[in-house]
Design a protein around this motif. Sequence first.
Motif, PDB file in Angstrom:
ATOM      1  N   SER A  35       0.824  -1.200   0.000  1.00 29.85           N
ATOM      2  CA  SER A  35       0.000   0.000   0.000  1.00 29.85           C
ATOM      3  C   SER A  35       0.861   1.254   0.000  1.00 29.85           C
ATOM      4  O   SER A  35       1.850   1.358   0.732  1.00 29.85           O
ATOM      5  N   SER A  36       0.493   2.202  -0.847  1.00 29.60           N
ATOM      6  CA  SER A  36       1.238   3.462  -0.894  1.00 29.60           C
ATOM      7  C   SER A  36       0.990   4.313   0.337  1.00 29.60           C
ATOM      8  O   SER A  36       1.620   5.355   0.506  1.00 29.60           O
ATOM      9  N   ALA A  37       0.079   3.880   1.192  1.00 28.97           N
ATOM     10  CA  ALA A  37      -0.209   4.641   2.409  1.00 28.97           C
ATOM     11  C   ALA A  37       0.855   4.443   3.463  1.00 28.97           C
ATOM     12  O   ALA A  37       0.938   5.201   4.418  1.00 28.97           O
ATOM     13  N   ILE A  38       1.712   3.429   3.316  1.00 28.84           N
ATOM     14  CA  ILE A  38       2.652   3.062   4.368  1.00 28.84           C
ATOM     15  C   ILE A  38       4.076   3.157   3.860  1.00 28.84           C
ATOM     16  O   ILE A  38       4.389   2.750   2.744  1.00 28.84           O
ATOM     17  N   LYS A  39       4.944   3.723   4.697  1.00 32.79           N
ATOM     18  CA  LYS A  39       6.366   3.691   4.392  1.00 32.79           C
ATOM     19  C   LYS A  39       7.138   3.474   5.681  1.00 32.79           C
ATOM     20  O   LYS A  39       6.721   3.915   6.758  1.00 32.79           O
ATOM     21  N   ASN A  53       0.562   7.679   5.358  1.00 31.15           N
ATOM     22  CA  ASN A  53       0.197   8.871   4.602  1.00 31.15           C
ATOM     23  C   ASN A  53      -1.274   9.194   4.838  1.00 31.15           C
ATOM     24  O   ASN A  53      -2.154   8.366   4.604  1.00 31.15           O
ATOM     25  N   LEU A  54      -1.527  10.422   5.319  1.00 36.17           N
ATOM     26  CA  LEU A  54      -2.876  10.815   5.711  1.00 36.17           C
ATOM     27  C   LEU A  54      -3.846  10.757   4.529  1.00 36.17           C
ATOM     28  O   LEU A  54      -4.955  10.222   4.635  1.00 36.17           O
ATOM     29  N   LYS A  55      -3.434  11.286   3.372  1.00 32.44           N
ATOM     30  CA  LYS A  55      -4.320  11.326   2.208  1.00 32.44           C
ATOM     31  C   LYS A  55      -4.663   9.916   1.718  1.00 32.44           C
ATOM     32  O   LYS A  55      -5.830   9.606   1.441  1.00 32.44           O
ATOM     33  N   GLU A  56      -3.631   9.045   1.644  1.00 30.53           N
ATOM     34  CA  GLU A  56      -3.858   7.691   1.147  1.00 30.53           C
ATOM     35  C   GLU A  56      -4.782   6.904   2.071  1.00 30.53           C
ATOM     36  O   GLU A  56      -5.666   6.162   1.620  1.00 30.53           O
ATOM     37  N   LEU A  57      -4.572   7.070   3.384  1.00 28.48           N
ATOM     38  CA  LEU A  57      -5.437   6.377   4.329  1.00 28.48           C
ATOM     39  C   LEU A  57      -6.876   6.879   4.228  1.00 28.48           C
ATOM     40  O   LEU A  57      -7.824   6.099   4.210  1.00 28.48           O
ATOM     41  N   ALA A  58      -7.044   8.204   4.163  1.00 29.92           N
ATOM     42  CA  ALA A  58      -8.388   8.776   4.104  1.00 29.92           C
ATOM     43  C   ALA A  58      -9.112   8.360   2.832  1.00 29.92           C
ATOM     44  O   ALA A  58     -10.333   8.141   2.837  1.00 29.92           O
ATOM     45  N   THR A  59      -8.354   8.203   1.735  1.00 35.77           N
ATOM     46  CA  THR A  59      -8.974   7.874   0.449  1.00 35.77           C
ATOM     47  C   THR A  59      -9.211   6.381   0.287  1.00 35.77           C
ATOM     48  O   THR A  59     -10.296   5.955  -0.132  1.00 35.77           O
ATOM     49  N   ASN A  60      -8.188   5.591   0.614  1.00 36.86           N
ATOM     50  CA  ASN A  60      -8.246   4.164   0.301  1.00 36.86           C
ATOM     51  C   ASN A  60      -8.399   3.239   1.506  1.00 36.86           C
ATOM     52  O   ASN A  60      -8.733   2.069   1.335  1.00 36.86           O
ATOM     53  N   ASP A  61      -8.119   3.747   2.709  1.00 32.50           N
ATOM     54  CA  ASP A  61      -8.130   2.869   3.876  1.00 32.50           C
ATOM     55  C   ASP A  61      -8.658   3.620   5.110  1.00 32.50           C
ATOM     56  O   ASP A  61      -7.969   3.759   6.124  1.00 32.50           O
ATOM     57  N   PRO A  62      -9.884   4.144   5.058  1.00 32.83           N
ATOM     58  CA  PRO A  62     -10.399   4.957   6.171  1.00 32.83           C
ATOM     59  C   PRO A  62     -10.501   4.199   7.479  1.00 32.83           C
ATOM     60  O   PRO A  62     -10.410   4.786   8.558  1.00 32.83           O
ATOM     61  N   ALA A  63     -10.681   2.883   7.406  1.00 30.48           N
ATOM     62  CA  ALA A  63     -10.785   2.109   8.648  1.00 30.48           C
ATOM     63  C   ALA A  63      -9.481   2.150   9.431  1.00 30.48           C
ATOM     64  O   ALA A  63      -9.470   2.258  10.665  1.00 30.48           O
ATOM     65  N   TYR A 108      -1.457  18.421   1.786  1.00 32.74           N
ATOM     66  CA  TYR A 108      -2.270  17.266   2.148  1.00 32.74           C
ATOM     67  C   TYR A 108      -1.598  15.945   1.771  1.00 32.74           C
ATOM     68  O   TYR A 108      -1.566  14.991   2.545  1.00 32.74           O
ATOM     69  N   SER A 109      -1.009  15.892   0.590  1.00 35.22           N
ATOM     70  CA  SER A 109      -0.399  14.644   0.105  1.00 35.22           C
ATOM     71  C   SER A 109       0.896  14.293   0.826  1.00 35.22           C
ATOM     72  O   SER A 109       1.375  13.158   0.730  1.00 35.22           O
ATOM     73  N   ASP A 110       1.483  15.252   1.536  1.00 41.69           N
ATOM     74  CA  ASP A 110       2.794  15.047   2.164  1.00 41.69           C
ATOM     75  C   ASP A 110       2.714  14.854   3.677  1.00 41.69           C
ATOM     76  O   ASP A 110       3.744  14.790   4.348  1.00 41.69           O
ATOM     77  N   ILE A 111       1.507  14.778   4.214  1.00 44.38           N
ATOM     78  CA  ILE A 111       1.341  14.633   5.670  1.00 44.38           C
ATOM     79  C   ILE A 111       1.372  13.152   6.034  1.00 44.38           C
ATOM     80  O   ILE A 111       0.628  12.342   5.486  1.00 44.38           O
ATOM     81  N   TYR A 112       2.272  12.795   6.968  1.00 48.12           N
ATOM     82  CA  TYR A 112       2.372  11.418   7.459  1.00 48.12           C
ATOM     83  C   TYR A 112       2.080  11.387   8.961  1.00 48.12           C
ATOM     84  O   TYR A 112       2.345  12.364   9.677  1.00 48.12           O
TER      85      TYR A 112
END
Length: 450
Positions: A35-39, A53-63, A108-112
């Motif tokens: 997942s691109s939400a995690i690094k 990644n805040l944006k990726e989680l909110a968009t693809n993995d809200p849970a 928004y895209s750069d917030i972790y």
Amino acid sequence: MKKYMTRPVLAVVAAATIIGGVTPLLANASTTGSSSAIKVVMNEEGKQVTRYNLKELATNDPATLNLLLKTQADHLYIVVDKLNLDVKMQTYIEQNEAEWNRIYKEYYSDIYLEVRFDETEQGFVSLTPETKDSTTYLKGEVTDEVTKVVVVKPNGDSIEVVPTANDSFSVSFAATVSATPQYATVKAYVNDKLVDTREVRINSGTVVDSDVLIHTQAVLDSKKGELKVNGIVNLTAGKVVVTYDGDKRGAGVKKLWDGVGSYSVTMKDVEADKGKVLIEVYKDGKKLDSESVDLLVVNKPDKPTKPETPKPAQYKITGTAKLDAKDKEIEVEGEIAGFSKNQKAKLYVIAPDGKKHEVKIDDDGEFEVELSYKNRSYSAKSVHLEVVVDGKVVAQADIPHGTPVNEVDDDKDKDKKKKDKDKKHPNGNAYGYWKKHGHDDDDNDDRDND
């Protein structure tokens, strides 16, 4: 001692226990997918940490985002590399609301988000239970200060272990055969002081090797009469059934990431104090796991508090009285100990006419009054005062004023008495009268010779 929740707005999940700790659960997610939400990055101490990644989680993995915010709010840090920003989330947002809104909009895209425990806290950093081949393994990490870990097994026996140089520990013991979930209590000590306690559910009996129920919470809103039950489960589950007070509801499992899913059930018109909530997990009609959880009740109606009966105030009257015979007045002044301007106490004085008269009391409990007794005789030796509260006399005093008025003569009375005395000398004793007033026979002789 570490606590997952402290803020009131997050109190609805205070009772939820994440088996094995949230940090290892989320960190393990990075190994189950791309997942691109995690690094994963190296922190200043040279340890690998997981950032989301805040944006990726909110968009693809809200849970997952919801899980982070609800269970780790006290330990979440905001990291924005482009701004060289690394701050604690709660503190920064509360104190820099306008700046946070700007960053949120422009970066928004750069917030972790990163889970990071404060160094000042003492206790467990992580706990990971696992049961294999009839043996339960419990591994964990503690803060630097912890000197001893005690594990209390489901049967009550204890195991004591000292953390290693890298602050980790591991114990193993025979799994307890049971059809219901079993728990171990893990305690962290700094010397002889208990600093943290956790309850960890371990696999045993008919429960599958890898825990199916990972995280469960049941929150009842008393005002709405609404019960919400949700949690995270192993994706081996196909269906979750929630039962409360005879009402049974089923829910499907939605994928969060590889191997992990979530479920949610809402019940209406629910009352508290109807027992625990039963959660059962099924796959292909076979029950894999179950547990009973207590309700976390929010928005409870305020209990009427019985007002304490105030203790009666202790009053005491002190003062002085002065009788002015010339003006026929009595002056009284003094104070009332124990008086407060918020109290409904009244002061009365008995006037020479025999009637009670109310006397004004100032904020300091002091008073002053003049009483007239013109056209009256007055023979009392003192002035009587009373303090009255709610119609009851709570204090009284008799203040002496000196010689009563009917025992005192003014100047005019003295002159009048002297004149009356002069007029009353006897007519048949002229010599005695004249001699008493300084006359003698020589004086008479002189007057005769003249």
